[in-house]
Design a protein around this motif. Structure first.
Motif, mmCIF file in Angstrom:
data_model
loop_
_atom_site.group_PDB
_atom_site.id
_atom_site.type_symbol
_atom_site.label_atom_id
_atom_site.label_comp_id
_atom_site.label_asym_id
_atom_site.label_seq_id
_atom_site.Cartn_x
_atom_site.Cartn_y
_atom_site.Cartn_z
ATOM 1 N N PRO A 1 0.808 -1.229 0.000
ATOM 2 C CA PRO A 1 0.000 0.000 0.000
ATOM 3 C C PRO A 1 0.839 1.276 0.000
ATOM 4 N N ALA A 2 0.137 2.407 -0.174
ATOM 5 C CA ALA A 2 0.795 3.704 -0.327
ATOM 6 C C ALA A 2 1.630 4.097 0.877
ATOM 7 N N GLY A 3 1.223 3.692 2.094
ATOM 8 C CA GLY A 3 1.915 4.154 3.286
ATOM 9 C C GLY A 3 3.093 3.313 3.727
ATOM 10 N N ILE A 4 3.300 2.143 3.099
ATOM 11 C CA ILE A 4 4.404 1.260 3.487
ATOM 12 C C ILE A 4 5.730 1.846 2.999
ATOM 13 N N ALA A 5 6.755 1.795 3.855
ATOM 14 C CA ALA A 5 8.040 2.430 3.546
ATOM 15 C C ALA A 5 8.784 1.699 2.433
ATOM 16 N N LEU B 1 34.179 -5.145 -12.654
ATOM 17 C CA LEU B 1 33.456 -6.116 -13.486
ATOM 18 C C LEU B 1 34.445 -7.068 -14.150
ATOM 19 N N THR B 2 35.049 -7.922 -13.364
ATOM 20 C CA THR B 2 36.051 -8.868 -13.859
ATOM 21 C C THR B 2 35.549 -10.298 -13.703
ATOM 22 N N ALA B 3 36.140 -11.188 -14.469
ATOM 23 C CA ALA B 3 35.682 -12.578 -14.513
ATOM 24 C C ALA B 3 35.868 -13.301 -13.193
ATOM 25 N N ASP B 4 36.843 -12.855 -12.376
ATOM 26 C CA ASP B 4 37.139 -13.573 -11.133
ATOM 27 C C ASP B 4 36.262 -13.120 -9.969
ATOM 28 N N LYS B 5 35.403 -12.127 -10.181
ATOM 29 C CA LYS B 5 34.576 -11.621 -9.089
ATOM 30 C C LYS B 5 33.128 -12.054 -9.259
ATOM 31 N N GLU B 6 32.458 -12.276 -8.126
ATOM 32 C CA GLU B 6 31.039 -12.620 -8.118
ATOM 33 C C GLU B 6 30.201 -11.470 -7.554
ATOM 34 N N GLU B 7 30.772 -10.713 -6.590
ATOM 35 C CA GLU B 7 30.056 -9.618 -5.953
ATOM 36 C C GLU B 7 30.787 -8.305 -6.186
ATOM 37 N N LEU B 8 30.015 -7.234 -6.350
ATOM 38 C CA LEU B 8 30.582 -5.921 -6.619
ATOM 39 C C LEU B 8 30.370 -5.006 -5.418
ATOM 40 N N PRO B 9 31.424 -4.382 -4.900
ATOM 41 C CA PRO B 9 31.233 -3.372 -3.858
ATOM 42 C C PRO B 9 30.429 -2.201 -4.423
ATOM 43 N N CYS B 10 29.603 -1.602 -3.616
ATOM 44 C CA CYS B 10 28.809 -0.485 -4.112
ATOM 45 C C CYS B 10 28.450 0.454 -2.971
ATOM 46 N N ASP B 11 28.080 1.659 -3.337
ATOM 47 C CA ASP B 11 27.621 2.666 -2.390
ATOM 48 C C ASP B 11 26.133 2.889 -2.619
ATOM 49 N N VAL B 12 25.353 2.824 -1.554
ATOM 50 C CA VAL B 12 23.902 2.990 -1.639
ATOM 51 C C VAL B 12 23.519 4.319 -0.996
ATOM 52 N N LYS B 13 22.903 5.188 -1.779
ATOM 53 C CA LYS B 13 22.446 6.476 -1.269
ATOM 54 C C LYS B 13 20.929 6.566 -1.417
ATOM 55 N N ILE B 14 20.233 6.790 -0.319
ATOM 56 C CA ILE B 14 18.779 6.919 -0.329
ATOM 57 C C ILE B 14 18.408 8.339 -0.743
ATOM 58 N N LEU B 15 17.576 8.469 -1.756
ATOM 59 C CA LEU B 15 17.211 9.783 -2.292
ATOM 60 C C LEU B 15 15.925 10.344 -1.699
ATOM 61 N N THR B 16 15.068 9.494 -1.177
ATOM 62 C CA THR B 16 13.795 9.958 -0.614
ATOM 63 C C THR B 16 13.883 9.997 0.904
ATOM 64 N N LEU B 17 13.113 10.882 1.503
ATOM 65 C CA LEU B 17 13.157 11.052 2.954
ATOM 66 C C LEU B 17 12.399 9.939 3.667
ATOM 67 N N GLU B 18 12.759 9.753 4.945
ATOM 68 C CA GLU B 18 12.023 8.800 5.761
ATOM 69 C C GLU B 18 10.596 9.299 5.984
ATOM 70 N N ASN B 19 9.725 8.332 6.264
ATOM 71 C CA ASN B 19 8.320 8.638 6.568
ATOM 72 C C ASN B 19 7.596 9.328 5.407
ATOM 73 N N GLY C 1 6.366 7.308 2.876
ATOM 74 C CA GLY C 1 5.522 6.285 2.282
ATOM 75 C C GLY C 1 6.218 5.443 1.240
ATOM 76 N N ASN C 2 5.427 4.971 0.302
ATOM 77 C CA ASN C 2 5.874 4.007 -0.701
ATOM 78 C C ASN C 2 6.408 4.739 -1.929
ATOM 79 N N ASN C 3 7.737 4.833 -2.012
ATOM 80 C CA ASN C 3 8.416 5.488 -3.126
ATOM 81 C C ASN C 3 9.051 4.412 -4.006
ATOM 82 N N ALA C 4 8.629 4.303 -5.262
ATOM 83 C CA ALA C 4 9.085 3.182 -6.091
ATOM 84 C C ALA C 4 9.060 3.548 -7.565
ATOM 85 N N PHE C 5 9.555 2.637 -8.386
ATOM 86 C CA PHE C 5 9.546 2.725 -9.848
ATOM 87 C C PHE C 5 10.281 3.970 -10.362
ATOM 88 N N PRO C 6 11.594 4.094 -10.075
ATOM 89 C CA PRO C 6 12.351 5.248 -10.569
ATOM 90 C C PRO C 6 12.683 5.126 -12.058
#
Length: 652
Positions: free
Chosen positions: A408-412, A425-443, A445-450
């Motif tokens: 629903p609309a209110g779920i985070a 992105l090399t053949a010997d790696k399975e997982e990629l380190p990454c940085d995750v930045k949240i663009l929407t504020l807390e509280n 609601g349901n922010n999706a489909f960018p």
């Protein structure tokens, strides 16, 4: 006629994990044999004539559902003639006179929201092998059966009605006719599916009884059935309540039927034999393979062998890897179709990589695959993510939704910017380190489909922060805070969702029920300019205010590179195969189509009993798929993990 160009990548719910092969079992000894070769998926078979090892079946080994015949000792199955313009064939039967009957869905009915499936036949003895339609024009038929002598046929017929919107038990009638007089059809029983003959005078079929249990019923047909005035008649219930029984196959001794069952406390679909006189069940597949689903039994003419299809298992030879990407036959020569093992694909700016979601639970996340399928890496794991959008200007940035899907609309749920180093992105790696930045504020609601703008500066997404799901635009780097900003694009007490920014930047496409907010099952395709002006609906199936336009369920719109065509999923063609005979699917939502922005040029792209979804145009003009082969891909292990129809419940 103008046609779109390029490559469309999409998903098919569960299909990549089926691994179906056809098996037979000698009933007296319970010895099981595999009859097909472990290539692609093989299903819906029948024994050929009196042979217990020869079968005719459906296989998708060449990118569409075609008909094949195989027997012991041949290296690969023989492809049989089908409808030349068809990309879907189903339920093949070869009679004693060597005539092939089958279902196809290649002829378009007279209007939208009608089922396309119909019965066809071809004589296999002659050189001409001309395919003829058996089903009357503008009538839909499913699940054919031929009597023991070959003189009579039965189908589950939808008639000439428009599809009613149902997709659990479809409202077909059991219809019988002589093979020599297919135009003279008699409805012997209303409401029934998957007919099967015992001899020439009894038809068994399934439907959901009034007590909620799927059961097998029978109708005995008098010799002069054409003149019989009391049809349709009330059928006789054969199997008891307390378990589900479907997709029957009758023995010609008149004493037994094979059925697929679902029982309380049993997690898998199994094949059992039901004794009509003693009213007892004999388990067949559960003692052999208790942890596999078994589908759609068929019986040899001498009643000694029973066949079915199931996941081939890990101990048998055959394909054992789920391909990351596989090619599907396209009805448009200038358009290529690629199915991915995952959902919500998005390709990198130069087209060499595809981001996708492998699952939507705690085992989900984001994976990045080469566009030829040869290698795949994990970007985010053990975190629910869905709907990806690769930055058109940055090869190392992907936008996604973090949080539970279909809520629903209110779920985070939050919009996130994922940044990684392409040098990893090399053949010997399975997982990629990454940085995750949240663009929407807390509280909020349901922010999706960018979806990212072509200049990489803005993200359009759907948010439920107002209590309704509408569209917003946010700064692609800083988000709502830290010098960024957010503005509302649409507003109203309805659902605007799944936006897609045109590669030219001039339009944003999306799905909405704003034309009828009370109906949450009907969505139309809309476009709007990024400044909020020029909002309009793209009418696809009929004019504004028409019944057809009101029924549209259009989702997952995506622009081609030139911004003049849309690909999308829709329910315009109803049902293609009986849903109860398959693993969990939502067929009606899952055909792919393309249309021009003015609503003209509509073309259907996929035909099957599956739910095809989350389509998008690949960014590359031309893809080199010369390396794309199953042996060259590092996909998931094929383990037969898929779901039974979620609407079949034993809690009755």
């Amino acid at each position: 006629m103008e046609t779109p160009k390029g490559t469309i990548i999409f998903t098919t719910v569960g299909r990549t994990h089926y691994g179906f092969d056809v098996f037979s079992l000698h009933i007296a000894t319970a010895v099981e044999r595999r009859l097909t070769d472990g290539v692609s998926v093989n299903f819906n078979a029948q024994f050929v004539n009196d042979k217990s090892d020869d079968v005719v079946f459906v296989s998708e080994r060449n990118g569409s559902a075609r008909i094949y015949k195989t027997r012991p000792g041949i290296s690969e199955p023989e492809q049989l003639p089908g409808a030349p313009e068809s990309y879907f064939h189903d339920r093949p039967i070869i009679t004693q006179s060597n005539r092939l009957y089958f279902i196809s869905a290649h002829e378009q009915p007279d209007r939208h929201f009608k089922n396309w499936s119909a019965l066809y036949t071809v004589e296999l003895n002659g050189e001409e092998r001309e395919v003829t339609r058996v089903t009357p024009l503008d009538t839909a038929d499913f699940s054919p059966a031929v009597s023991q002598s070959g003189d009579f046929l039965a189908v589950a017929s939808y008639g000439s009605r428009s599809w009613g919107g149902e997709f659990h038990e479809i409202n077909t009638d059991i219809t019988v006719f002589k093979a020599s007089e297919p135009e003279t059809r008699v409805v012997i029983c209303e409401r029934g599916g998957w007919p099967t003959w015992s001899g020439d005078s009894t038809v068994f079929f399934h439907h959901q009884a009034d007590d909620g249990w799927w059961s097998i019923f029978r109708v005995d047909i008098p010799e002069n059935f054409k003149k019989y005035s009391d049809f349709p008649i009330t059928p006789i219930r054969v199997t008891p309540s307390g378990l589900h029984c479907f997709t029957p196959a009758a023995f010609h001794d008149g004493k037994r039927i094979a059925v697929a069952t679902r029982r309380r406390g049993v997690n898998h679909r199994h094949i059992e034999i039901y004794d009509l006189d003693h009213k007892t069940f004999q388990p067949v597949t559960e003692p052999l393979n208790p942890s596999f689903h078994h589908y759609n039994p068929f019986v040899s003419s001498n009643s000694e062998f029973l066949g079915y299809h199931r996941f081939r298992g890990e101990s048998t030879q055959g394909e054992s890897i789920v391909p990351n990407i596989e090619s599907i036959v396209s009805p448009i020569k200038t358009l290529r179709l690629l199915r991915i093992n995952g959902s919500f694909p998005s390709s990198s700016p130069n087209g060499d990589l595809i981001a996708l979601n492998s699952d939507f639970d705690i085992n989900g996340g984001i994976k990045v695959a080469k566009s030829d399928g040869s290698k795949r890496w994990t970007l985010i794991k053990d975190r629910t993510a869905f709907y990806n959008s690769w930055s058109p200007t940055e090869r190392h940035v992907i936008y996604t939704s973090l949080g539970p899907i279909f809520r629903p609309a209110g779920i985070a749920v939050q919009i996130a910017r994922i940044k990684f180093d392409p040098s990893d992105l090399t053949a010997d790696k399975e997982e990629l380190p990454c940085d995750v930045k949240i663009l929407t504020l807390e509280n909020t609601g349901n922010n999706a489909f960018p979806s990212c703008s072509p200049d990489g500066k803005s993200i359009v997404f759907r948010s439920g922060r107002s209590g309704h799901k509408n569209l917003y635009i946010v700064d692609a780097v800083n988000g709502e805070s830290n010098g960024g900003g957010i503005r509302r694009l649409t507003e109203g007490p309805w659902i605007d969702t799944m936006p897609c920014w045109s590669p030219k930047g001039d339009l944003i496409g999306f799905s909405s029920n704003r034309h009828n907010p009370a109906n949450i099952d009907a969505f139309g395709a809309y476009v709007v300019r990024p400044d909020g002006s020029g909002l309009r609906r793209i009418l696809i199936s009929g004019p504004e205010g028409s019944e057809e336009a009101a029924r549209e369920r259009v989702n997952h719109v995506s622009f081609n590179k030139d911004g003049d065509w849309l690909v999308f999923t829709a329910n315009l063609c109803g049902i293609t195969a009986e849903p109860v005979a398959m693993p969990n699917q939502f067929q009606p939502y899952g055909d792919l189509y393309v249309v021009k922005l003015d609503g003209t040029g509509l073309r259907r792209l996929t035909w099957n009993g599956y739910e095809d979804g989350t389509p998008t145009w690949h960014t590359a003009d031309e893809l080199d798929l010369s390396r794309m082969s199953l042996n060259g891909q590092d996909g998931d292990k094929l383990d037969g993990q898929f779901e039974e129809p979620l609407w079949i419940s034993c809690d009755i």
